[in-house]
Design a protein around this motif. Structure first.
Motif, PDB file in Angstrom:
ATOM      1  N   MET A 184       0.831  -1.210   0.000  1.00 23.37           N
ATOM      2  CA  MET A 184       0.000   0.000   0.000  1.00 23.37           C
ATOM      3  C   MET A 184       0.862   1.256   0.000  1.00 23.37           C
ATOM      4  SD  MET A 184      -3.217  -0.702   2.559  1.00 23.37           S
ATOM      5  CE  MET A 184      -3.715   1.014   2.468  1.00 23.37           C
ATOM      6  N   ALA A 185       1.893   1.269   0.856  1.00 14.78           N
ATOM      7  CA  ALA A 185       2.761   2.442   0.922  1.00 14.78           C
ATOM      8  C   ALA A 185       3.555   2.618  -0.369  1.00 14.78           C
ATOM      9  CB  ALA A 185       3.711   2.312   2.109  1.00 14.78           C
ATOM     10  N   ALA A 186       3.824   1.514  -1.075  1.00 15.89           N
ATOM     11  CA  ALA A 186       4.596   1.586  -2.316  1.00 15.89           C
ATOM     12  C   ALA A 186       3.793   2.215  -3.448  1.00 15.89           C
ATOM     13  CB  ALA A 186       5.064   0.184  -2.724  1.00 15.89           C
ATOM     14  N   ILE A 187       2.468   2.000  -3.460  1.00 11.71           N
ATOM     15  CA  ILE A 187       1.670   2.466  -4.598  1.00 11.71           C
ATOM     16  C   ILE A 187       0.798   3.683  -4.284  1.00 11.71           C
ATOM     17  CG2 ILE A 187       1.612   0.144  -5.596  1.00 11.71           C
ATOM     18  CD1 ILE A 187      -1.214  -0.179  -4.602  1.00 11.71           C
ATOM     19  N   ILE A 188       0.668   4.049  -2.984  1.00 11.83           N
ATOM     20  CA  ILE A 188      -0.214   5.154  -2.610  1.00 11.83           C
ATOM     21  C   ILE A 188       0.579   6.203  -1.823  1.00 11.83           C
ATOM     22  CG2 ILE A 188      -2.368   5.782  -1.467  1.00 11.83           C
ATOM     23  CD1 ILE A 188      -3.145   2.820  -1.567  1.00 11.83           C
ATOM     24  N   PRO A 189       0.542   7.466  -2.221  1.00  7.90           N
ATOM     25  CA  PRO A 189       1.213   8.523  -1.448  1.00  7.90           C
ATOM     26  C   PRO A 189       0.599   8.648  -0.057  1.00  7.90           C
ATOM     27  CG  PRO A 189       0.569   9.307  -3.634  1.00  7.90           C
ATOM     28  CD  PRO A 189      -0.095   7.991  -3.446  1.00  7.90           C
ATOM     29  N   PRO A 190       1.392   9.002   0.956  1.00  7.47           N
ATOM     30  CA  PRO A 190       0.853   9.148   2.316  1.00  7.47           C
ATOM     31  C   PRO A 190      -0.347  10.094   2.390  1.00  7.47           C
ATOM     32  CG  PRO A 190       3.244   9.168   2.385  1.00  7.47           C
ATOM     33  CD  PRO A 190       2.852   9.169   0.933  1.00  7.47           C
ATOM     34  N   ARG A 191      -0.343  11.173   1.575  1.00  6.10           N
ATOM     35  CA  ARG A 191      -1.447  12.137   1.629  1.00  6.10           C
ATOM     36  C   ARG A 191      -2.772  11.502   1.198  1.00  6.10           C
ATOM     37  NH1 ARG A 191      -2.165  17.828   1.801  1.00  6.10           N
ATOM     38  NH2 ARG A 191      -4.416  18.057   2.058  1.00  6.10           N
ATOM     39  N   ARG A 192      -2.695  10.480   0.303  1.00  2.80           N
ATOM     40  CA  ARG A 192      -3.904   9.803  -0.165  1.00  2.80           C
ATOM     41  C   ARG A 192      -4.162   8.498   0.575  1.00  2.80           C
ATOM     42  NH1 ARG A 192      -2.695   9.056  -6.340  1.00  2.80           N
ATOM     43  NH2 ARG A 192      -4.787   8.148  -6.361  1.00  2.80           N
ATOM     44  N   LEU A 193      -3.199   8.107   1.409  1.00  2.00           N
ATOM     45  CA  LEU A 193      -3.272   6.785   2.031  1.00  2.00           C
ATOM     46  C   LEU A 193      -4.444   6.657   3.003  1.00  2.00           C
ATOM     47  CD1 LEU A 193      -1.836   4.060   2.051  1.00  2.00           C
ATOM     48  CD2 LEU A 193      -0.383   4.897   3.902  1.00  2.00           C
ATOM     49  N   GLY A 194      -4.783   7.770   3.674  1.00  2.00           N
ATOM     50  CA  GLY A 194      -5.860   7.708   4.661  1.00  2.00           C
ATOM     51  C   GLY A 194      -7.164   7.232   4.063  1.00  2.00           C
ATOM     52  N   LYS A 195      -7.460   7.690   2.839  1.00  2.00           N
ATOM     53  CA  LYS A 195      -8.713   7.312   2.186  1.00  2.00           C
ATOM     54  C   LYS A 195      -8.759   5.815   1.923  1.00  2.00           C
ATOM     55  CE  LYS A 195      -9.162   8.724  -2.036  1.00  2.00           C
ATOM     56  NZ  LYS A 195      -9.403   9.624  -3.182  1.00  2.00           N
ATOM     57  N   TYR A 196      -7.640   5.267   1.438  1.00  2.00           N
ATOM     58  CA  TYR A 196      -7.621   3.835   1.135  1.00  2.00           C
ATOM     59  C   TYR A 196      -7.469   3.003   2.409  1.00  2.00           C
ATOM     60  CZ  TYR A 196      -7.188   5.441  -3.636  1.00  2.00           C
ATOM     61  OH  TYR A 196      -7.431   6.052  -4.836  1.00  2.00           O
TER      62      TYR A 196
END
Length: 534
Positions: free
Chosen positions: A135-147
């Motif tokens: 998840m951290a590899a494909i999603i930026p931290p700023r967008r990670l909360g949503k996913y």
């Protein structure tokens, strides 16, 4: 052509929401399997232990064995994810889960069941570490909360569905508790197929790698020695005994040796330098304390529902809904707000406060507590945990280089799992001793010979076979003992709150781990060219 001469791949571009959701389908199926492995058994355990004629300490071991194996192997899975194909590692961990599930389903004694849970735990360790790393590899931290909110929903569904499905399986005569283990197999196979079809990650650059097998062995052996001690002490031998001295001494010596090896090897399983990062250190301590408080306190709730409140396995599954719904709502809402605003620390602090309050409220329960009041207490606990657990990982992942994402994520998962294992082991021993003490006291007051009708002080009783006077004594004993567990877990939650307060809030990065890794590689290449040119 050597590894250093290989042509550079084009830098990865940011993935669209659709691509991310497609890639996450296999991850979500895998996480659902890992969650199901623990929750589907929760309501079946009293029946399983009674059917296999095992003791209260065996009840604890069936839970602890998986946690122990998961805890001990998470750092190794995390390190491997920084070196090898993450998708292949995920599929391997799912394959181990399938093997453990089949072995558990065919178990005819508690020893084989515990062994199968170890195999399941090794697979779950890979899923726990690798899903968050990917998840951290494909999603930026700023967008990670949503996913992360979507993963929270999967967690909630698995946690809710598991006890319900487990209860129905146990209550259905032509199926039985063995299907609690078989039912996860098709989901695991589906996850393997989905990962093969949807997950696309850049190939790991080939380089000479030395896996730190000695460090891995020392860490696993040291942690196992200490956890075996806290599990058996007070039941199989006294806390002050030669067995205690042997296990604690061996555990400490092995871990000291592990630190010595990790500090000197080129590819350590747990890079000690990562703890120079204040955020990683504080989130690690908080994760350990959350593990003790959360898992140690709640793992025995199902037993409380069935033994103390006299509910069936199916009803016991329904009774956990308030806590799971609280976790689902808080994790989803907090994740969405964090992605929108980029502000996250306030939710960590609020989550720790609410979790502490929830545990404190649950320490007041007994055999006569109304379900309405119990539901409110569990909802409070779920809300606090939902705001805290996933965001601790987000804070750490946001503050480390992309090349250390696997190590940082696995370290947090390792210490959270270790906290859960310690909590389950220690609180399980306390529960067994408290139940035995309360039952002896109650039986003596009623003039009933101890062990005559209760099946022994250290066994899990079959409530349907007990006469009414003994049944009331057993219900009271388990109610008092379960409340004590939450009372003991509350200070751990308070310490987690104090730790979270000192975490420094930093802006969330807007690039994914793959993009950051490419940037770091490009920077390193430019630096090398500059050095050579000079």
């Amino acid at each position: 052509m050597t590894a250093t001469q290989a042509p550079q791949e084009a830098p990865p571009t940011a993935m669209t929401n659709r691509q991310i959701l497609q890639a996450m389908s296999g991850l979500m199926a895998g996480m659902f399997v890992a969650i199901l492995a623990g929750t589907v058994v929760a309501n079946a355990l009293p029946t399983i232990i009674a059917d296999l004629e095992a003791s209260q300490s065996s009840y604890t071991w069936v839970v602890t064995a998986e946690l122990l194996a998961m805890t001990a192997t998470v750092p190794l899975w995390g390190k491997l994810s920084d070196l090898f194909d993450k998708k292949l590692l995920l599929q391997l961990s799912l394959g181990m889960f399938v093997a453990g599930s089949l072995l558990a389903g065919f178990s005819h004694d508690v020893e084989l069941l515990i062994l199968s849970r170890v195999v399941q735990g090794i697979g779950a360790g890979g899923l726990t570490a690798l899903a968050q790393v990917v998840m951290a590899a494909i999603i930026p931290p700023r967008r990670l909360g949503k996913y992360a909110g979507i993963f929270g929903a999967v967690f909630a569904i698995g946690t809710v569905a598991g006890p319900l499905v487990g209860g129905v399986l146990v209550d259905t005569s032509w199926l039985g508790w063995r299907w609690c283990f078989f039912i996860g197999v098709p989901f695991a196979l589906l996850a393997i197929a989905l990962l093969q079809r949807t997950l696309r990650l850049p190939a790991v650059a080939r380089r000479e790698v030395k896996i730190d097998f000695l460090g891995a062995f020392l860490i696993v052996a040291g942690v196992c020695a200490l956890l075996i001690w806290v599990t058996l002490a007070g039941n199989e031998f006294d806390w002050a005994s030669w067995q205690t001295a042997a296990l604690t001494g061996a555990g400490v010596l092995l871990l000291v040796a592990a630190v010595f090896v990790e500090a000197r090897t080129a590819e350590p399983v747990i890079p000690l330098g990562i703890f120079r990062n204040r955020t990683v250190t504080l989130t690690t301590v908080a994760s350990l304390l959350v593990g003790v408080a959360m898992f140690g306190g709640t793992v025995f709730l199902s037993q409380y529902f069935q033994v103390s409140l006299g509910k069936s396995p199916t009803v016991a599954g329904l009774m956990s809904l308030p806590m799971i719904l609280g976790l689902l709502v808080s994790s989803t809402v907090a994740g969405q707000i964090i992605s929108k605003t980029g502000v996250w620390k306030r939710y960590l602090v609020a989550g720790a406060v609410i979790m502490t309050v929830g545990l404190g409220l649950l320490s007041t329960i007994d055999a006569d507590t109304s379900f309405t009041l119990l539901s409110a207490y569990m909802a409070v606990l779920g809300i606090g945990v939902g705001m805290l657990m996933q965001n601790l990982v987000l804070a750490a992942q946001n503050d480390v280089p992309a090349s250390e994402l696997g190590a940082a994520t696995s370290v947090l998962s390792f210490f959270r799992s270790m906290g859960g294992t310690i909590g389950t082991s220690v609180l399980g021993a306390i529960l067994a001793n408290r139940v035995a003490s309360e039952m002896t006291k109650g039986l003596d007051a009623a003039g009933i010979p101890a062990g005559g009708d209760g099946g022994g002080e250290n066994s899990v009783p079959d409530m349907s076979t007990l006469p009414e006077p003994v049944r009331q004594i057993v219900e009271h004993a388990y109610g008092v003992a379960t409340a004590d567990l939450f009372l003991i877990a509350t200070p751990c939650a308070l310490l987690a709150l104090l730790t979270v307060v000192f975490i420094k809030e930093k802006p969330l990065k807007t690039t994914s781990g793959m993009e950051r890794l490419a940037e770091e590689a490009a920077t390193a290449t430019e630096t090398d060219k500059t050095v050579v040119g000079s």
